[in-house]
Design a protein around this motif. Structure first.
Motif, mmCIF file in Angstrom:
data_model
loop_
_atom_site.group_PDB
_atom_site.id
_atom_site.type_symbol
_atom_site.label_atom_id
_atom_site.label_comp_id
_atom_site.label_asym_id
_atom_site.label_seq_id
_atom_site.Cartn_x
_atom_site.Cartn_y
_atom_site.Cartn_z
ATOM 1 N N UNK A 144 0.765 -1.186 -0.125
ATOM 2 C CA UNK A 144 -0.142 0.081 -0.018
ATOM 3 C C UNK A 144 1.039 1.081 0.036
ATOM 4 N N UNK A 145 2.035 1.194 0.591
ATOM 5 C CA UNK A 145 2.834 2.368 0.595
ATOM 6 C C UNK A 145 3.564 2.660 -0.427
ATOM 7 N N UNK A 146 3.497 1.841 -1.443
ATOM 8 C CA UNK A 146 4.371 1.868 -2.632
ATOM 9 C C UNK A 146 3.202 2.641 -3.763
ATOM 10 N N UNK A 147 4.106 4.032 -4.165
ATOM 11 C CA UNK A 147 3.217 4.801 -5.177
ATOM 12 C C UNK A 147 2.849 3.962 -6.462
ATOM 13 N N UNK A 148 1.515 4.638 -6.974
ATOM 14 C CA UNK A 148 1.032 4.125 -8.163
ATOM 15 C C UNK A 148 1.117 5.321 -9.089
ATOM 16 N N UNK A 149 1.744 5.109 -10.325
ATOM 17 C CA UNK A 149 2.103 6.167 -11.355
ATOM 18 C C UNK A 149 0.544 6.577 -11.857
ATOM 19 N N UNK A 150 0.401 7.800 -11.703
ATOM 20 C CA UNK A 150 -1.238 8.420 -12.356
ATOM 21 C C UNK A 150 -1.202 8.445 -13.944
ATOM 22 N N UNK A 151 0.060 8.547 -14.401
ATOM 23 C CA UNK A 151 0.118 9.021 -16.046
ATOM 24 C C UNK A 151 -0.529 7.681 -16.965
ATOM 25 N N UNK A 152 -0.262 6.303 -16.592
ATOM 26 C CA UNK A 152 -1.108 5.586 -17.293
ATOM 27 C C UNK A 152 -2.340 5.579 -17.455
ATOM 28 N N UNK A 153 -3.127 6.058 -16.262
ATOM 29 C CA UNK A 153 -4.451 6.069 -16.293
ATOM 30 C C UNK A 153 -4.951 7.258 -17.073
ATOM 31 N N UNK A 154 -4.216 8.458 -16.994
ATOM 32 C CA UNK A 154 -4.357 9.555 -17.635
ATOM 33 C C UNK A 154 -4.417 9.385 -19.085
ATOM 34 N N UNK A 155 -3.498 8.481 -19.484
ATOM 35 C CA UNK A 155 -3.209 8.092 -20.847
ATOM 36 C C UNK A 155 -4.614 7.255 -21.270
ATOM 37 N N UNK A 156 -5.150 6.440 -20.419
ATOM 38 C CA UNK A 156 -6.151 5.425 -20.472
ATOM 39 C C UNK A 156 -7.485 6.553 -20.735
ATOM 40 N N UNK A 157 -7.623 7.303 -19.772
ATOM 41 C CA UNK A 157 -8.878 8.153 -19.897
ATOM 42 C C UNK A 157 -8.632 9.252 -21.148
ATOM 43 N N UNK A 158 -7.547 9.665 -21.418
ATOM 44 C CA UNK A 158 -7.554 10.357 -22.701
ATOM 45 C C UNK A 158 -7.767 9.610 -23.934
ATOM 46 N N UNK A 159 -7.547 8.425 -24.242
ATOM 47 C CA UNK A 159 -7.795 7.482 -25.346
ATOM 48 C C UNK A 159 -9.092 7.191 -25.367
ATOM 49 N N UNK A 160 -9.935 6.734 -24.268
ATOM 50 C CA UNK A 160 -11.281 6.728 -24.345
ATOM 51 C C UNK A 160 -12.201 8.060 -24.888
ATOM 52 N N UNK A 161 -11.641 8.996 -24.270
ATOM 53 C CA UNK A 161 -12.028 10.476 -24.762
ATOM 54 C C UNK A 161 -11.965 10.849 -26.140
ATOM 55 N N UNK A 162 -10.692 10.357 -26.522
ATOM 56 C CA UNK A 162 -10.354 10.550 -28.168
ATOM 57 C C UNK A 162 -11.410 9.945 -28.992
ATOM 58 N N UNK A 163 -11.797 8.679 -28.610
ATOM 59 C CA UNK A 163 -12.763 7.917 -29.388
ATOM 60 C C UNK A 163 -14.258 8.008 -29.194
ATOM 61 N N UNK A 164 -14.486 8.359 -27.643
ATOM 62 C CA UNK A 164 -15.777 8.438 -27.483
ATOM 63 C C UNK A 164 -16.122 10.018 -27.108
ATOM 64 N N UNK A 165 -15.470 10.847 -27.241
ATOM 65 C CA UNK A 165 -15.542 12.270 -26.810
ATOM 66 C C UNK A 165 -17.031 13.005 -26.985
ATOM 67 N N UNK A 166 -17.446 12.788 -28.116
ATOM 68 C CA UNK A 166 -18.685 13.443 -28.320
ATOM 69 C C UNK A 166 -19.837 12.706 -27.407
#
Length: 282
Positions: free
Chosen positions: A251-273
């Motif tokens: 639990x103390x080990x940090x989890x990078x947020x970048x991959x999740x931003x990428x995932x959210x960005x890719x979903x928004x790219x294709x389903x943005x409207x």
């Protein structure tokens, strides 16, 4: 070009093949960029201390040739064919038998998949080519962050400026929406960072996350920021809890947020409207 316009399957197949080839290069970027940056930092630290860094052989995206990290065996061209080489070698170095990480073919396949999806979704034209460029950057950033907890400025800021440039003529959104997206993307996570730090005395994320969201805002506009943040936060929470409960992650080990931003960005790219339609009138 006429053949590609008549049968979209050819376009998708060509895009997927291009993704396989670029995925092989992205593996080089993912592995080498953090090492290149560390070398630069060491040189700068030595200069600030009034000394000189130890001389090292050239190391960049071209030199030296790809080699086995275990024995140093330089890979022949036929050992660098995307996916096929991994399968023919059965995931082992031909010289020492050391295991080759399955992530190498995974990156190639993911790149091929999203490139094919981009060709199918956007069709032939400038938008599809731009989207493939964006996806290449995002894949590299996601895996670098997973490895090194780092989102390099050389990638995030380059991506931001490319997005603003492409939207000067409204390739994805009007330029004013792109500029507002870049500003709001940066300031939103910057504000969350400082609120969290003032409340807990700890840093919840890095400045690279601010720049990555700013870059996504520059490409997709300010309207996509809320879906991206919500999707990335939801994915981060679910996957993080799953890693702790199932995989026993500390639990103390940090989890990078970048991959999740990428995932959210890719979903928004294709389903943005569709996503924007859920919370914006008209």
């Amino acid at each position: 070009m006429s053949l590609l316009q008549i049968d979209p399957a050819y376009l998708v197949a060509l895009a997927a093949l291009s993704g396989l080839l670029l995925g092989s290069f992205l593996n080089v970027v993912i592995h080498r960029v953090p090492i290149m940056l560390e070398r630069e930092w060491r040189v700068h630290c030595a200069q600030l201390a009034g000394g000189e860094a130890e001389a090292q052989p050239p190391f960049n995206l071209v030199v030296p040739r790809s080699a086995c990290p275990g024995c140093g065996h330089a890979l022949a061209w036929y050992e660098n064919v995307p996916v096929l080489s991994y399968l023919m070698l059965k995931g082992r170095c031909s010289a020492c038998g050391a295991r080759i990480s399955p992530r190498y073919p995974a990156v190639e396949l993911v790149t091929a998949l999203v490139f094919g999806l981009a060709a199918w979704h956007f069709g032939p034209g400038a938008q599809a080519l731009a989207v493939m460029l964006l996806l290449g950057f995002l894949i590299a950033l996601a895996f670098i962050d997973l490895d090194a907890y780092l989102l390099p400025d050389v990638l995030t800021l380059t991506l931001l400026w490319i997005g603003l440039f492409l939207n000067l003529d409204g390739l994805f959104v009007p330029v004013h929406e792109a500029v507002l997206g870049a500003i709001a993307g940066y300031l939103s996570l910057w504000s969350v960072y400082w609120l969290f730090k003032l409340a807990t005395g700890k840093e919840g994320m890095g400045y690279g996350d601010f720049k990555l969201l700013a870059a996504l805002g520059a490409w997709l506009g300010w309207k996509m920021l809320l879906p991206i943040v919500l999707l990335s936060s939801l994915a981060g929470a679910l996957i993080g809890i799953g890693l702790i409960l199932v995989a026993g992650r500390d639990r103390a080990k940090p989890i990078p947020f970048g991959p999740y931003l990428v995932l959210g960005g890719v979903i928004a790219l294709f389903l943005g409207d569709r996503l924007a339609g859920l919370y914006l009138p008209g």
